[in-house]
Scaffold this motif. Structure first.
Motif, mmCIF file in Angstrom:
data_model
loop_
_atom_site.group_PDB
_atom_site.id
_atom_site.type_symbol
_atom_site.label_atom_id
_atom_site.label_comp_id
_atom_site.label_asym_id
_atom_site.label_seq_id
_atom_site.Cartn_x
_atom_site.Cartn_y
_atom_site.Cartn_z
ATOM 1 N N ILE A 64 27.749 32.849 32.052
ATOM 2 C CA ILE A 64 28.316 32.097 33.165
ATOM 3 C C ILE A 64 29.769 32.519 33.328
ATOM 4 O O ILE A 64 30.506 32.587 32.340
ATOM 5 N N GLU A 65 30.153 32.810 34.565
ATOM 6 C CA GLU A 65 31.528 33.207 34.855
ATOM 7 C C GLU A 65 32.032 32.421 36.055
ATOM 8 O O GLU A 65 31.341 32.294 37.064
ATOM 9 N N VAL A 66 33.244 31.909 35.950
ATOM 10 C CA VAL A 66 33.870 31.195 37.052
ATOM 11 C C VAL A 66 34.312 32.218 38.091
ATOM 12 O O VAL A 66 35.133 33.089 37.802
ATOM 13 N N GLU A 67 33.751 32.121 39.290
ATOM 14 C CA GLU A 67 34.084 33.064 40.362
ATOM 15 C C GLU A 67 35.163 32.521 41.285
ATOM 16 O O GLU A 67 35.886 33.293 41.905
ATOM 17 N N ALA A 68 35.245 31.210 41.405
ATOM 18 C CA ALA A 68 36.246 30.611 42.293
ATOM 19 C C ALA A 68 36.473 29.167 41.877
ATOM 20 O O ALA A 68 35.583 28.527 41.308
ATOM 21 N N ILE A 69 37.650 28.672 42.132
ATOM 22 C CA ILE A 69 37.986 27.258 41.929
ATOM 23 C C ILE A 69 38.615 26.785 43.231
ATOM 24 O O ILE A 69 39.601 27.373 43.697
ATOM 25 N N GLU A 70 38.002 25.778 43.814
ATOM 26 C CA GLU A 70 38.474 25.276 45.097
ATOM 27 C C GLU A 70 38.799 23.797 44.990
ATOM 28 O O GLU A 70 38.314 23.109 44.087
ATOM 29 N N VAL A 71 39.579 23.301 45.907
ATOM 30 C CA VAL A 71 39.910 21.881 45.962
ATOM 31 C C VAL A 71 38.646 21.108 46.329
ATOM 32 O O VAL A 71 37.914 21.498 47.247
#
Length: 150
Positions: A64-71
């Protein structure tokens, strides 16, 4: 994924291992209690990675890899599945190799295990089916679904 969450599992992040709290299990000594940590705390930046090992011995390992972090949107319930493909392999199908055999057997009515496996599968299960709304409902359902297995 849709699995029941009743099998032993662990999450590995930067050398730390998270799993079910069990003070009597000396084999998993040093495992951190997964219920005491939130995903954003252990995977807090884009590019952060973890390995999820589910149903020890069956070989289900997921990177698992974090591709984006959004509000977060205040009008949305989280977690939420936004995309995907194919159905979750059925629980207890024997890991990736068992799942491969399952797909071969159910596609061939002359396969020696065809009838057995068709009968074993959940009613209406289709390996090509995927619905983000169903996956979201599954993610919002507390696990494990079967407490007496633990």
């Amino acid at each position: 994924m849709g699995w029941w969450g009743c099998h032993l599992h662990s999450f590995s992040v930067d050398g730390a291992v998270y799993g079910r709290a069990d003070p009597d299990d000396w084999l998993r000594c040093g495992t951190r209690d997964e219920s005491a940590h939130q995903l954003g705390d252990v995977l807090g930046e884009v590019g952060a990675k973890m390995c999820w090992d589910y149903d020890f011995g069956d070989g289900w390992q997921h990177d698992i890899e974090v591709e984006a972090i959004e509000v977060a949107d205040s009008g949305v319930t989280y977690p939420r599945c936004v995309a995907g493909r194919r159905a979750c392999p059925p629980e207890d199908c024997g890991g990736p190799w068992g799942y491969e055999e399952l797909l071969v057997a159910i596609a061939d009515e002359h396969h020696p295990r065809h009838d057995e496996l068709i009968e074993w599968l959940p009613s209406g299960w289709d390996p090509a089916h995927f619905d983000p709304a169903e996956s979201t409902r599954s993610m919002l359902t507390p696990r494990p679904l079967v407490d007496d297995w633990l």
